[in-house]
Design an enzyme around this catalytic site. Structure first.
Site, PDB file in Angstrom:
ATOM      1  N   THR A 148      36.677  34.125  38.579  1.00  0.00           N
ATOM      2  CA  THR A 148      35.429  34.713  38.092  1.00  0.00           C
ATOM      3  C   THR A 148      34.484  33.581  37.681  1.00  0.00           C
ATOM      4  O   THR A 148      34.809  32.403  37.803  1.00  0.00           O
ATOM      5  CB  THR A 148      35.661  35.632  36.870  1.00  0.00           C
ATOM      6  OG1 THR A 148      35.945  34.817  35.723  1.00  0.00           O
ATOM      7  CG2 THR A 148      36.803  36.602  37.111  1.00  0.00           C
ATOM      8  N   ARG A 149      33.322  33.974  37.156  1.00  0.00           N
ATOM      9  CA  ARG A 149      32.330  33.000  36.683  1.00  0.00           C
ATOM     10  C   ARG A 149      32.532  32.668  35.202  1.00  0.00           C
ATOM     11  O   ARG A 149      31.706  31.986  34.591  1.00  0.00           O
ATOM     12  CB  ARG A 149      30.920  33.563  36.927  1.00  0.00           C
ATOM     13  CG  ARG A 149      29.827  32.495  37.023  1.00  0.00           C
ATOM     14  CD  ARG A 149      28.543  33.073  37.592  1.00  0.00           C
ATOM     15  NE  ARG A 149      28.112  34.278  36.897  1.00  0.00           N
ATOM     16  CZ  ARG A 149      27.361  34.288  35.786  1.00  0.00           C
ATOM     17  NH1 ARG A 149      26.956  33.154  35.239  1.00  0.00           N
ATOM     18  NH2 ARG A 149      27.008  35.429  35.237  1.00  0.00           N
ATOM     19  N   LYS A 150      33.639  33.127  34.620  1.00  0.00           N
ATOM     20  CA  LYS A 150      33.934  32.838  33.207  1.00  0.00           C
ATOM     21  C   LYS A 150      34.570  31.453  33.094  1.00  0.00           C
ATOM     22  O   LYS A 150      35.724  31.303  32.696  1.00  0.00           O
ATOM     23  CB  LYS A 150      34.849  33.906  32.625  1.00  0.00           C
ATOM     24  CG  LYS A 150      34.216  35.295  32.572  1.00  0.00           C
ATOM     25  CD  LYS A 150      35.208  36.331  32.051  1.00  0.00           C
ATOM     26  CE  LYS A 150      34.597  37.726  32.046  1.00  0.00           C
ATOM     27  NZ  LYS A 150      35.582  38.756  31.612  1.00  0.00           N
ATOM     28  N   THR A 151      33.793  30.452  33.464  1.00  0.00           N
ATOM     29  CA  THR A 151      34.280  29.073  33.480  1.00  0.00           C
ATOM     30  C   THR A 151      33.677  28.284  32.322  1.00  0.00           C
ATOM     31  O   THR A 151      32.784  28.737  31.628  1.00  0.00           O
ATOM     32  CB  THR A 151      33.896  28.409  34.815  1.00  0.00           C
ATOM     33  OG1 THR A 151      32.492  28.606  35.040  1.00  0.00           O
ATOM     34  CG2 THR A 151      34.676  29.019  35.972  1.00  0.00           C
ATOM     35  N   HIS A 287      42.131  31.161  35.290  1.00  0.00           N
ATOM     36  CA  HIS A 287      41.460  29.922  34.877  1.00  0.00           C
ATOM     37  C   HIS A 287      41.076  29.868  33.401  1.00  0.00           C
ATOM     38  O   HIS A 287      40.655  28.817  32.916  1.00  0.00           O
ATOM     39  CB  HIS A 287      40.216  29.672  35.735  1.00  0.00           C
ATOM     40  CG  HIS A 287      39.221  30.797  35.748  1.00  0.00           C
ATOM     41  ND1 HIS A 287      38.195  30.880  34.845  1.00  0.00           N
ATOM     42  CD2 HIS A 287      39.109  31.884  36.548  1.00  0.00           C
ATOM     43  CE1 HIS A 287      37.480  31.967  35.101  1.00  0.00           C
ATOM     44  NE2 HIS A 287      38.013  32.598  36.132  1.00  0.00           N
TER      45      HIS A 287
END
Length: 301
Positions: A148-151, A287
């Site tokens: 996902t874009r939860k980086t 991640h």
């Protein structure tokens, strides 16, 4: 019969070839953050050439090789690898010789911590990714597994790279990569159909539009409006299977679309979501909050 799982990125070639021209400037910034003024330890050890060994100390998957190499290159060193990216680190109380670093001793120590931090974090992402992908494949899932874009801000490139090494799809890299309409977008616009129409008016033919939905009725509205991807968000495992089959049957031969499931997936429950009517399983579990793989860099004496 289920379709064969897609080939992993590493099966197609070196992932280092994906990296954009700007990535080396990130390495420069990370080194600048670690040594913003004087290198006092470097003064102590000097410039004579030495070698150091990179040891793998805990089990995992090696990932982040280009970043490790670039950190040491920027401090005047070279790296000779004794294994390849994507290979397992043994762990289990034993140490694995991963690489030899050669260069001015000051340069080795200047880059040591930055290089190890990147390698440990990237390898941690790759390790959990591979474990989750493996569990899903073993359970019979043939679709894509995606991050996902939860980086971490400023570190997305490394984390997305680790997902690819681990065998997952990186999903969208940023807000400009695909138009994803989540609940807040829909609520702000007024309806799914209106939001999709607005997105397509500016995204043109080259950007897919994905819509997050909470029910079959919302999925139907999104598909009818022309969404390319429909995300079933926060459904139960059984709810996913029922909804996905129902949606597929209702729209068979009428519209082309992908179905994605996301929300609350972990290693413990992900097999419950196995359903080959779903094209994509996405999760931040691969991640976020992952344990690091332990490495050390020791000067050879």
């Amino acid at each position: 019969m289920s379709a064969a799982p897609p080939l992993t990125p590493l099966e197609h070639g070196s992932l280092a070839h994906l990296l954009p021209p700007s990535w080396k400037s990130s390495v420069t910034a990370w080194l600048a953050e670690d040594t913003p003024s004087f290198d006092y330890g470097g003064f102590v050890v000097g410039e004579h050439v030495r070698t150091a060994t990179l040891w793998g100390k805990s089990a995992g998957v090696l990932a982040g090789v280009p970043f490790f190499d670039e950190v040491l290159a920027q401090t005047g060193c070279t790296v000779e690898w004794h294994t390849t990216e994507g290979q397992a680190v043994a762990g289990g109380g034993s140490k694995t010789k991963m690489a030899t670093v050669t260069g001015p001793v000051r340069g080795i120590l200047l880059g040591e911590r930055v290089a190890l931090n990147i390698l440990a974090r990237c390898s941690g992402v790759a390790s959990r990714t591979r474990a989750v992908v493996g569990a899903l494949r073993q359970a019979g899932y043939a679709g894509r597994v995606a991050g996902t874009r939860k980086t971490t801000p400023g570190f997305r490139l490394v984390e997305k790279y680790g997902m690819l090494v681990g065998g997952a799809d990186a999903h969208r890299m940023d807000l400009s990569s695909m138009i994803m309409l989540k609940d807040n977008h829909v609520w702000s616009r007024g309806s799914i159909a209106d939001a999709v129409a607005a997105a397509k008016s500016v995204g043109g033919f080259s950007l897919k539009v994905e819509v997050e939905v909470q029910s079959e009725a919302e999925a139907d509205e999104a598909i009818g409006a022309g969404a390319d991807v429909v995300m079933l968000d926060n459904f139960t495992g059984e709810g996913v299977r029922v909804a996905a089959r129902s949606i597929r049957e209702r729209w068979a031969g009428k519209k082309q679309f992908l179905l994605e499931v996301s929300g609350g997936l972990t290693a413990e429950n992900v097999e419950g979501y196995v359903c080959n009517d779903i094209d994509i399983v996405s999760t931040s579990y691969i991640h976020q909050g992952v344990p690091h793989v332990d490495f050390s860099l020791k000067i050879n004496v």
